[in-house]
Design an enzyme around this catalytic site. Structure first.
Site, mmCIF file in Angstrom:
data_model
loop_
_atom_site.group_PDB
_atom_site.id
_atom_site.type_symbol
_atom_site.label_atom_id
_atom_site.label_comp_id
_atom_site.label_asym_id
_atom_site.label_seq_id
_atom_site.Cartn_x
_atom_site.Cartn_y
_atom_site.Cartn_z
ATOM 1 N N ASN A 17 0.830 -1.205 0.000
ATOM 2 C CA ASN A 17 0.000 0.000 0.000
ATOM 3 C C ASN A 17 0.871 1.265 0.000
ATOM 4 O O ASN A 17 1.522 1.595 0.998
ATOM 5 C CB ASN A 17 -0.900 -0.056 1.247
ATOM 6 C CG ASN A 17 -1.872 1.098 1.323
ATOM 7 O OD1 ASN A 17 -1.588 2.195 0.846
ATOM 8 N ND2 ASN A 17 -3.008 0.865 1.947
ATOM 9 N N HIS A 19 0.039 4.354 0.050
ATOM 10 C CA HIS A 19 -0.394 5.368 1.026
ATOM 11 C C HIS A 19 0.286 5.127 2.375
ATOM 12 O O HIS A 19 0.720 6.053 3.049
ATOM 13 C CB HIS A 19 -1.912 5.329 1.224
ATOM 14 C CG HIS A 19 -2.682 5.670 -0.003
ATOM 15 N ND1 HIS A 19 -2.930 6.975 -0.383
ATOM 16 C CD2 HIS A 19 -3.264 4.886 -0.931
ATOM 17 C CE1 HIS A 19 -3.640 6.975 -1.497
ATOM 18 N NE2 HIS A 19 -3.861 5.720 -1.851
ATOM 19 N N GLU A 44 -2.060 -13.472 4.753
ATOM 20 C CA GLU A 44 -2.780 -12.845 5.870
ATOM 21 C C GLU A 44 -3.571 -13.941 6.560
ATOM 22 O O GLU A 44 -4.617 -14.365 6.074
ATOM 23 C CB GLU A 44 -3.704 -11.733 5.379
ATOM 24 C CG GLU A 44 -2.967 -10.458 5.109
ATOM 25 C CD GLU A 44 -3.770 -9.195 5.418
ATOM 26 O OE1 GLU A 44 -4.892 -9.298 5.957
ATOM 27 O OE2 GLU A 44 -3.261 -8.110 5.133
ATOM 28 N N ASP A 72 -0.772 -3.929 10.191
ATOM 29 C CA ASP A 72 -2.120 -4.354 9.836
ATOM 30 C C ASP A 72 -3.107 -3.434 10.547
ATOM 31 O O ASP A 72 -2.954 -3.161 11.743
ATOM 32 C CB ASP A 72 -2.352 -5.815 10.238
ATOM 33 C CG ASP A 72 -3.565 -6.385 9.525
ATOM 34 O OD1 ASP A 72 -3.695 -6.162 8.310
ATOM 35 O OD2 ASP A 72 -4.393 -7.037 10.181
ATOM 36 N N ALA A 149 -9.113 4.605 1.268
ATOM 37 C CA ALA A 149 -10.071 3.642 1.842
ATOM 38 C C ALA A 149 -11.129 4.329 2.723
ATOM 39 O O ALA A 149 -11.942 5.109 2.229
ATOM 40 C CB ALA A 149 -9.322 2.530 2.567
ATOM 41 N N LYS A 171 -3.067 14.236 9.462
ATOM 42 C CA LYS A 171 -3.442 12.858 9.853
ATOM 43 C C LYS A 171 -2.269 12.179 10.567
ATOM 44 O O LYS A 171 -2.450 11.494 11.574
ATOM 45 C CB LYS A 171 -3.863 12.058 8.604
ATOM 46 C CG LYS A 171 -4.244 10.615 8.895
ATOM 47 C CD LYS A 171 -4.574 9.805 7.633
ATOM 48 C CE LYS A 171 -4.787 8.330 7.968
ATOM 49 N NZ LYS A 171 -4.846 7.450 6.792
ATOM 50 N N HIS A 176 -3.932 6.415 14.042
ATOM 51 C CA HIS A 176 -3.633 5.086 14.577
ATOM 52 C C HIS A 176 -2.232 4.640 14.141
ATOM 53 O O HIS A 176 -1.464 4.102 14.917
ATOM 54 C CB HIS A 176 -4.693 4.086 14.097
ATOM 55 C CG HIS A 176 -4.985 4.159 12.620
ATOM 56 N ND1 HIS A 176 -5.227 5.348 11.969
ATOM 57 C CD2 HIS A 176 -5.017 3.193 11.656
ATOM 58 C CE1 HIS A 176 -5.425 5.110 10.684
ATOM 59 N NE2 HIS A 176 -5.297 3.812 10.469
ATOM 60 N N ARG A 177 -1.910 4.929 12.854
ATOM 61 C CA ARG A 177 -0.599 4.514 12.321
ATOM 62 C C ARG A 177 0.521 5.324 12.967
ATOM 63 O O ARG A 177 1.590 4.798 13.246
ATOM 64 C CB ARG A 177 -0.619 4.675 10.798
ATOM 65 C CG ARG A 177 0.535 4.029 10.076
ATOM 66 C CD ARG A 177 0.226 3.756 8.613
ATOM 67 N NE ARG A 177 -0.832 2.787 8.452
ATOM 68 C CZ ARG A 177 -2.082 3.088 8.049
ATOM 69 N NH1 ARG A 177 -2.398 4.313 7.708
ATOM 70 N NH2 ARG A 177 -2.993 2.139 7.983
HETATM 71 P P1 IMP Z 1 -4.786 -3.476 5.897
HETATM 72 O O1 IMP Z 1 -5.150 -4.937 5.994
HETATM 73 O O2 IMP Z 1 -3.985 -3.003 7.056
HETATM 74 O O3 IMP Z 1 -4.139 -3.077 4.610
HETATM 75 O O4 IMP Z 1 -6.127 -2.635 5.973
HETATM 76 C C1 IMP Z 1 -7.419 -3.158 6.027
HETATM 77 C C2 IMP Z 1 -8.369 -2.219 5.310
HETATM 78 O O5 IMP Z 1 -8.460 -0.999 6.017
HETATM 79 C C3 IMP Z 1 -7.940 -1.881 3.884
HETATM 80 O O6 IMP Z 1 -9.081 -1.753 3.084
HETATM 81 C C4 IMP Z 1 -7.261 -0.562 4.058
HETATM 82 O O7 IMP Z 1 -7.291 0.170 2.859
HETATM 83 C C5 IMP Z 1 -8.080 0.069 5.182
HETATM 84 N N1 IMP Z 1 -7.244 1.007 5.941
HETATM 85 C C6 IMP Z 1 -6.098 0.703 6.599
HETATM 86 N N2 IMP Z 1 -5.558 1.813 7.126
HETATM 87 C C7 IMP Z 1 -6.383 2.826 6.801
HETATM 88 C C8 IMP Z 1 -6.328 4.220 7.044
HETATM 89 O O8 IMP Z 1 -5.406 4.773 7.647
HETATM 90 N N3 IMP Z 1 -7.364 4.941 6.549
HETATM 91 C C9 IMP Z 1 -8.397 4.381 5.854
HETATM 92 N N4 IMP Z 1 -8.480 3.096 5.587
HETATM 93 C C10 IMP Z 1 -7.475 2.311 6.058
#
Ligand code: IMP
Length: 194
Positions: A17, A19, A44, A72, A149, A171, A176-177
């Site tokens: 990802n 982003h 996963e 994650d 997302a 942000k 959270h990140r």
């Molecule tokens: P992942 O498995 O960590 O990649 O994320 C699970 C889902 O949550 C995916 O559809 C991501 O695009 C979404 N997601 C993860 N982090 C964010 C965020 O910071 N903002 C918005 N959507 C997120």
């Protein structure tokens, strides 16, 4: 060398990802950590965020034979029994934000939180995990073109804008990140390798 004379350090971040890569670079800049990005898919496992991060980091560290981090994340909505949670990825590509808004149409309690778990592992050590959470609520409609997302439907506490309306730099101050990566970065400052 004292702890304050910070040595630039490098970490390999496994993600597909872009982003997340950009967010991580912005956050790690504050901690003099350089990000090397590797898009190595990892299985996963079905489980909670901790389990995915533990498994993914262990797997990637062994595959690349070096220390790595994976991350994650998910969106957890209280009134929906913390859905989509660990199904966030699947729900984002099927129901999408419109589907979530539909589910939330008549819901008054709109509390939601984003959770992020970073997993750090080396080829020879057991993984460490770091949790970051940001609290907020679900908007009534999608707003904003920043982020990705679920960002356009999540309004963090203390703001009247969605993450989709906040520039990455904002942000990154409290997401959270930011919180999971900052916990990792502070721990990593004292990490001397295996
Ligand atoms: P992942 O498995 O960590 O990649 O994320 C699970 C889902 O949550 C995916 O559809 C991501 O695009 C979404 N997601 C993860 N982090 C964010 C965020 O910071 N903002 C918005 N959507 C997120």
């Amino acid at each position: 060398m004292t702890r304050n004379e910070q040595v630039p350090r490098k970490i390999t971040f496994i993600t597909g990802n872009q982003h997340k890569v950009k967010e991580a670079q912005g956050i790690f800049n504050h901690f003099q950590i350089e990000v090397e990005h590797v898009d190595l898919g990892y299985p996963e496992v079905q489980g909670d965020l901790d389990e995915v991060a533990l498994f993914g980091s262990r797997y990637a560290a062994k595959r690349l034979d070096k220390p790595v981090i994976v991350e994650d994340a998910g969106l957890f909505i209280r009134e929906l029994g913390w859905f989509p949670g660990t199904y966030s990825s699947y729900v984002q590509s099927t129901l999408k934000n419109k589907g979530i808004l539909k589910l939330m149409e008549d819901v008054r309690d709109r509390y939601a939180e984003f959770r992020s778990v970073v997993g750090f592992a080396t080829p020879n050590t057991e993984p460490e995990i770091f949790l970051g959470v940001v609290e907020g609520h679900i908007a009534r409609e999608e707003r904003g073109n920043y982020g990705f997302a679920y960002d356009p439907i999540f309004i963090p506490n203390g703001y009247d804008k969605t993450f989709g309306e906040l520039k990455r730099e904002i942000k990154n101050r409290f997401s959270h990140r930011r919180r999971s990566l900052e916990k990792f970065a502070l721990w990593f400052e004292d990490y001397r390798g295996d």
